[in-house]
Structures are given as C-alpha cells and as structure tokens.
Design a protein around this motif. Structure first.
Motif, PDB file in Angstrom:
ATOM      1  N   LEU A 173     -71.934   9.991  74.309  1.00 19.76           N
ATOM      2  CA  LEU A 173     -71.633   9.511  75.666  1.00 19.76           C
ATOM      3  C   LEU A 173     -71.713   7.991  75.752  1.00 19.76           C
ATOM      4  N   HIS A 174     -72.686   7.407  75.087  1.00 16.84           N
ATOM      5  CA  HIS A 174     -72.813   5.947  75.071  1.00 16.84           C
ATOM      6  C   HIS A 174     -71.603   5.317  74.378  1.00 16.84           C
ATOM      7  N   HIS A 175     -71.173   5.920  73.283  1.00 18.05           N
ATOM      8  CA  HIS A 175     -70.007   5.418  72.548  1.00 18.05           C
ATOM      9  C   HIS A 175     -68.748   5.483  73.431  1.00 18.05           C
ATOM     10  N   ILE A 176     -68.574   6.564  74.146  1.00 20.04           N
ATOM     11  CA  ILE A 176     -67.434   6.693  75.060  1.00 20.04           C
ATOM     12  C   ILE A 176     -67.524   5.629  76.143  1.00 20.04           C
ATOM     13  N   GLU A 177     -68.717   5.440  76.692  1.00 20.35           N
ATOM     14  CA  GLU A 177     -68.918   4.467  77.762  1.00 20.35           C
ATOM     15  C   GLU A 177     -68.639   3.044  77.280  1.00 20.35           C
ATOM     16  N   GLN A 178     -68.920   2.760  76.025  1.00 19.05           N
ATOM     17  CA  GLN A 178     -68.669   1.432  75.466  1.00 19.05           C
ATOM     18  C   GLN A 178     -67.178   1.114  75.416  1.00 19.05           C
ATOM     19  N   LYS A 235     -76.177  15.488  92.457  1.00 19.89           N
ATOM     20  CA  LYS A 235     -76.195  14.028  92.563  1.00 19.89           C
ATOM     21  C   LYS A 235     -77.421  13.442  91.866  1.00 19.89           C
ATOM     22  N   LYS A 236     -78.573  14.085  92.028  1.00 17.17           N
ATOM     23  CA  LYS A 236     -79.798  13.613  91.374  1.00 17.17           C
ATOM     24  C   LYS A 236     -79.665  13.696  89.854  1.00 17.17           C
ATOM     25  N   VAL A 237     -79.128  14.804  89.378  1.00 18.13           N
ATOM     26  CA  VAL A 237     -78.949  14.968  87.935  1.00 18.13           C
ATOM     27  C   VAL A 237     -77.941  13.952  87.415  1.00 18.13           C
ATOM     28  N   ALA A 238     -76.885  13.692  88.170  1.00 13.95           N
ATOM     29  CA  ALA A 238     -75.887  12.700  87.753  1.00 13.95           C
ATOM     30  C   ALA A 238     -76.505  11.314  87.633  1.00 13.95           C
ATOM     31  N   LEU A 239     -77.383  10.958  88.555  1.00 16.73           N
ATOM     32  CA  LEU A 239     -78.059   9.664  88.459  1.00 16.73           C
ATOM     33  C   LEU A 239     -78.937   9.592  87.217  1.00 16.73           C
ATOM     34  N   LEU A 240     -79.613  10.684  86.906  1.00 17.72           N
ATOM     35  CA  LEU A 240     -80.441  10.733  85.702  1.00 17.72           C
ATOM     36  C   LEU A 240     -79.578  10.601  84.447  1.00 17.72           C
ATOM     37  N   VAL A 241     -78.487  11.334  84.391  1.00 11.09           N
ATOM     38  CA  VAL A 241     -77.596  11.275  83.224  1.00 11.09           C
ATOM     39  C   VAL A 241     -76.991   9.883  83.087  1.00 11.09           C
ATOM     40  N   GLN A 242     -76.596   9.277  84.179  1.00 11.92           N
ATOM     41  CA  GLN A 242     -76.061   7.910  84.134  1.00 11.92           C
ATOM     42  C   GLN A 242     -77.112   6.958  83.578  1.00 11.92           C
ATOM     43  N   PHE A 243     -78.340   7.077  84.032  1.00 12.79           N
ATOM     44  CA  PHE A 243     -79.424   6.235  83.533  1.00 12.79           C
ATOM     45  C   PHE A 243     -79.619   6.442  82.032  1.00 12.79           C
ATOM     46  N   LEU A 244     -79.604   7.692  81.595  1.00 13.44           N
ATOM     47  CA  LEU A 244     -79.789   7.986  80.167  1.00 13.44           C
ATOM     48  C   LEU A 244     -78.649   7.421  79.323  1.00 13.44           C
ATOM     49  N   ILE A 245     -77.422   7.480  79.824  1.00 11.61           N
ATOM     50  CA  ILE A 245     -76.281   6.916  79.091  1.00 11.61           C
ATOM     51  C   ILE A 245     -76.429   5.404  78.984  1.00 11.61           C
TER      52      ILE A 245
END
Length: 87
Positions: free
Chosen positions: A20-25, A62-72
């Motif tokens: 996910l980080h690689h995709i985001e980059q 929405k809460k889980v999405a914020l957590l996943v965004q933070f982790l990415i």
C-alpha cells in the motif's frame, strides 16, 4: 501494539502495508493516495462483531479508514524503515 502481534501477523501486515505504501508513493500517476487506498481497503480489514444499523457501520468504517490511512502514511516508522526492501 505492533510488537505484541504474533510474528506471522506482523509479517503479513508489513507486506500488506509495504504494498500500500508503494502504491501511495506513485499516487501522482495512479491517483491512489493514502486516503483513497484506505477507503478501498478499510471495509475489508476490520468490522463490527455484530450487525448494526447503517449509521453505526458508516461511523465504524470511517474510523477504520483513518487508521488505515495513518498506517499507510507512517508504515516506515511503524513496520521498520526498510519496508521498501520487501520488494
């Protein structure tokens, strides 16, 4: 908390968030920033244990999405700076 996970779970999360980080980059090319990725992935990662109404499910997602965004966005610091070397 990450260090308290069983080793197999930690390895799986490192690889998942490495991808996910690689995709985001490459978000300038693919339009998949951390927020967009989190919206796609979050509903499949964590969910409420019992059925609830649509409003509660929406708040939970929405809460889980914020957590996943933070982790990415912070995957290098959370899972180790060499996360890119997984590829």
């Amino acid at each position: 908390l990450v260090n308290q996970l069983p080793e197999a779970n930690l390895i799986l999360l490192r690889h998942l968030f490495g991808v996910l980080h690689h995709i985001e980059q490459n978000s300038r090319v693919n339009q998949m920033n951390a927020f967009n990725l989190a919206l796609c992935i979050a509903p499949n990662m964590l969910w409420l244990p019992s059925p609830t109404g649509p409003e509660e499910e929406s708040r939970s997602t929405k809460k889980v999405a914020l957590l996943v965004q933070f982790l990415i966005e912070n995957s290098g610091e959370i899972f180790g700076g060499d996360i890119s070397s997984l590829f």
